[in-house]
Structure formats: structure tokens, C-alpha cells
Design a protein around this motif. Structure first.
Motif, PDB file in Angstrom:
ATOM      1  N   MET A 163      -3.352  -2.272  12.668  1.00  0.00           N
ATOM      2  CA  MET A 163      -2.634  -1.067  13.026  1.00  0.00           C
ATOM      3  C   MET A 163      -2.167  -0.373  11.736  1.00  0.00           C
ATOM      4  O   MET A 163      -1.459  -0.990  10.941  1.00  0.00           O
ATOM      5  CB  MET A 163      -1.433  -1.440  13.886  1.00  0.00           C
ATOM      6  N   PRO A 164      -2.547   0.878  11.520  1.00  0.00           N
ATOM      7  CA  PRO A 164      -2.146   1.586  10.296  1.00  0.00           C
ATOM      8  C   PRO A 164      -0.625   1.735  10.212  1.00  0.00           C
ATOM      9  O   PRO A 164       0.047   1.938  11.217  1.00  0.00           O
ATOM     10  CB  PRO A 164      -2.809   2.957  10.444  1.00  0.00           C
ATOM     11  N   SER A 165      -0.117   1.608   8.988  1.00  0.00           N
ATOM     12  CA  SER A 165       1.326   1.741   8.786  1.00  0.00           C
ATOM     13  C   SER A 165       1.620   2.146   7.350  1.00  0.00           C
ATOM     14  O   SER A 165       0.760   2.079   6.480  1.00  0.00           O
ATOM     15  CB  SER A 165       2.036   0.430   9.106  1.00  0.00           C
ATOM     16  N   PHE A 166       2.858   2.581   7.128  1.00  0.00           N
ATOM     17  CA  PHE A 166       3.357   2.826   5.779  1.00  0.00           C
ATOM     18  C   PHE A 166       4.851   2.582   5.761  1.00  0.00           C
ATOM     19  O   PHE A 166       5.492   2.525   6.808  1.00  0.00           O
ATOM     20  CB  PHE A 166       3.011   4.243   5.279  1.00  0.00           C
ATOM     21  N   ALA A 195       8.841   3.334  14.618  1.00  0.00           N
ATOM     22  CA  ALA A 195       9.607   3.165  13.386  1.00  0.00           C
ATOM     23  C   ALA A 195      10.499   1.944  13.537  1.00  0.00           C
ATOM     24  O   ALA A 195      11.165   1.780  14.555  1.00  0.00           O
ATOM     25  CB  ALA A 195      10.451   4.400  13.116  1.00  0.00           C
ATOM     26  N   SER A 196      10.482   1.081  12.519  1.00  0.00           N
ATOM     27  CA  SER A 196      11.346  -0.102  12.559  1.00  0.00           C
ATOM     28  C   SER A 196      11.979  -0.298  11.189  1.00  0.00           C
ATOM     29  O   SER A 196      11.363  -0.035  10.159  1.00  0.00           O
ATOM     30  CB  SER A 196      10.544  -1.337  12.955  1.00  0.00           C
ATOM     31  N   ARG A 208       9.595   0.989   8.248  1.00  0.00           N
ATOM     32  CA  ARG A 208       8.147   0.903   8.436  1.00  0.00           C
ATOM     33  C   ARG A 208       7.750   1.777   9.621  1.00  0.00           C
ATOM     34  O   ARG A 208       8.327   1.680  10.696  1.00  0.00           O
ATOM     35  CB  ARG A 208       7.724  -0.537   8.676  1.00  0.00           C
ATOM     36  N   ILE A 209       6.752   2.609   9.392  1.00  0.00           N
ATOM     37  CA  ILE A 209       6.210   3.491  10.432  1.00  0.00           C
ATOM     38  C   ILE A 209       4.818   2.977  10.785  1.00  0.00           C
ATOM     39  O   ILE A 209       3.969   2.838   9.906  1.00  0.00           O
ATOM     40  CB  ILE A 209       6.114   4.954   9.934  1.00  0.00           C
ATOM     41  N   GLN A 210       4.564   2.694  12.075  1.00  0.00           N
ATOM     42  CA  GLN A 210       3.273   2.204  12.532  1.00  0.00           C
ATOM     43  C   GLN A 210       2.740   3.111  13.616  1.00  0.00           C
ATOM     44  O   GLN A 210       3.507   3.618  14.438  1.00  0.00           O
ATOM     45  CB  GLN A 210       3.395   0.791  13.108  1.00  0.00           C
ATOM     46  N   ASN A 256       2.951   1.414   0.455  1.00  0.00           N
ATOM     47  CA  ASN A 256       2.486   0.250   1.199  1.00  0.00           C
ATOM     48  C   ASN A 256       1.631   0.666   2.400  1.00  0.00           C
ATOM     49  O   ASN A 256       1.826   0.210   3.514  1.00  0.00           O
ATOM     50  CB  ASN A 256       3.673  -0.612   1.636  1.00  0.00           C
ATOM     51  N   TYR A 257       0.693   1.580   2.135  1.00  0.00           N
ATOM     52  CA  TYR A 257      -0.205   2.037   3.221  1.00  0.00           C
ATOM     53  C   TYR A 257      -1.135   0.918   3.634  1.00  0.00           C
ATOM     54  O   TYR A 257      -1.694   0.221   2.802  1.00  0.00           O
ATOM     55  CB  TYR A 257      -1.023   3.223   2.735  1.00  0.00           C
ATOM     56  N   ARG A 258      -1.300   0.754   4.922  1.00  0.00           N
ATOM     57  CA  ARG A 258      -2.203  -0.274   5.453  1.00  0.00           C
ATOM     58  C   ARG A 258      -3.071   0.329   6.544  1.00  0.00           C
ATOM     59  O   ARG A 258      -2.640   1.200   7.276  1.00  0.00           O
ATOM     60  CB  ARG A 258      -1.410  -1.434   6.041  1.00  0.00           C
ATOM     61  N   ASP A 259      -4.279  -0.178   6.620  1.00  0.00           N
ATOM     62  CA  ASP A 259      -5.194   0.274   7.672  1.00  0.00           C
ATOM     63  C   ASP A 259      -5.441  -0.807   8.691  1.00  0.00           C
ATOM     64  O   ASP A 259      -5.492  -1.940   8.485  1.00  0.00           O
ATOM     65  CB  ASP A 259      -6.539   0.693   7.075  1.00  0.00           C
TER      66      ASP A 259
END
Length: 161
Positions: free
Chosen positions: A1-4, A121-122, A129-131, A158-161
Motif C-alpha cells: 500500500m503506497p504511503s508517505f 492518516a495515522s 503517516r498517510i496511506q 519515506n515514500y513507499r509503493d
């Protein structure tokens, strides 16, 4: 799940360099000759010392000028009260903000939830962190945060895909 992650993180190395160049300029300027004007840094705290309120203002102006040249946002600075320390001498403690405070984190999460963008958002300690399922939704959330919260210089990482 993409997040930053949304965070508040100053570049302390640039702040230290700005403090050093400020001290050098204070030492060479004619209007500061023979005065006790000085800037000291301890971790995330700056102490400005001067002989008068006016001189303290000048020290602060020089510091802000040096910080802006080093691309350090002055919104990271949290200025304290001006205190008299003996005679006419004054000091001011300026704290460098780092990490998102609980109140601001709650404000960001509420903003995201009220926006109806399909992201979550958590609060993760001093970061938020936004997912989301789509990158476009994450970019929309990032644009919304930049637009609505302009009192602090937030960074996204901290971008993730």
C-alpha cells in the motif's frame, strides 16, 4: 500500500553553519565592537546575548539573514521571552522545532479525514503517516496539507509503493 510520512525536520548542520557565520559577522561589525553580543547553540536551542534590546534585535536579524541564505526556514524557530541577566544585558532563548507536536498531528489527521480523499492518516510518534491505494490520492493529500498548514515547514518523505 503506497504511503508517505509527514514530518518536521530542520537541517541542524545548516543551522550550526548559520550560527557560526553569525558569530563571525558579530565579531567583525563596527556596531558590535566592545559589546557582549553573541549567539550560542546547544543541540536544538540557540541563546542570543546582547547589551540591549536594540542590539538583540540586530543579532536576531543577522541570524535570520544567515539562516535564509542557507535555506533554513525561519518558521523552525520558536522565540522565547527576552530576559534581563544583569545590568543592561539581555538574553533570549530560541528553540528549534523538530517533530510534529500532538496538537498539529491531530490537526493534520482531522484535515485528511474531513477532505474525503481516500487515504488514511495515522500518528506515528512525531510523524504522521498517510496511506492510500492510489498515488494520485497521496499527491492530492500532500497538496492539501501544503495548502492548509502553512504555519510550520512540513517535509514529506519515506515514500513507499
Amino acid at each position: 500500500m503506497p504511503s508517505f510520512d509527514t514530518k518536521l525536520d530542520p537541517n541542524l548542520e545548516s543551522v550550526g553553519n548559520a550560527v557560526d557565520t553569525t558569530s563571525k559577522e558579530i565579531g567583525t561589525r563596527f556596531d558590535f565592537k566592545g559589546s557582549s553580543a553573541n549567539v550560542e547553540q546547544k543541540e536544538r536551542e540557540l541563546t542570543l546575548l546582547a547589551d540591549s534590546d536594540f542590539q538583540l534585535g540586530q543579532v536576531k536579524d543577522v541570524l535570520i539573514n544567515k539562516m535564509s541564505k542557507r535555506k533554513v526556514d525561519v518558521r523552525f524557530l520558536d522565540e522565547g521571552k527576552v530576559e534581563k541577566i544583569g545590568g543592561d544585558k539581555v538574553k533570549q532563548v530560541v528553540k528549534i522545532k523538530a517533530g510534529i507536536e500532538a496538537e498539529l498531528a491531530k490537526r493534520i489527521t482531522k484535515l485528511i479525514k474531513d477532505s474525503k480523499i481516500k487515504v488514511n492518516a495515522s500518528i506515528q510518534g512525531e510523524e504522521v503517516r498517510i496511506q492510500g491505494t492510489k498515488r494520485d490520492d497521496l499527491q492530492a493529500a500532500q497538496a492539501l496539507i501544503r495548502k492548509e498548514i502553512d504555519d510550520v515547514p512540513l517535509d514529506f518523505g519515506n515514500y513507499r509503493d
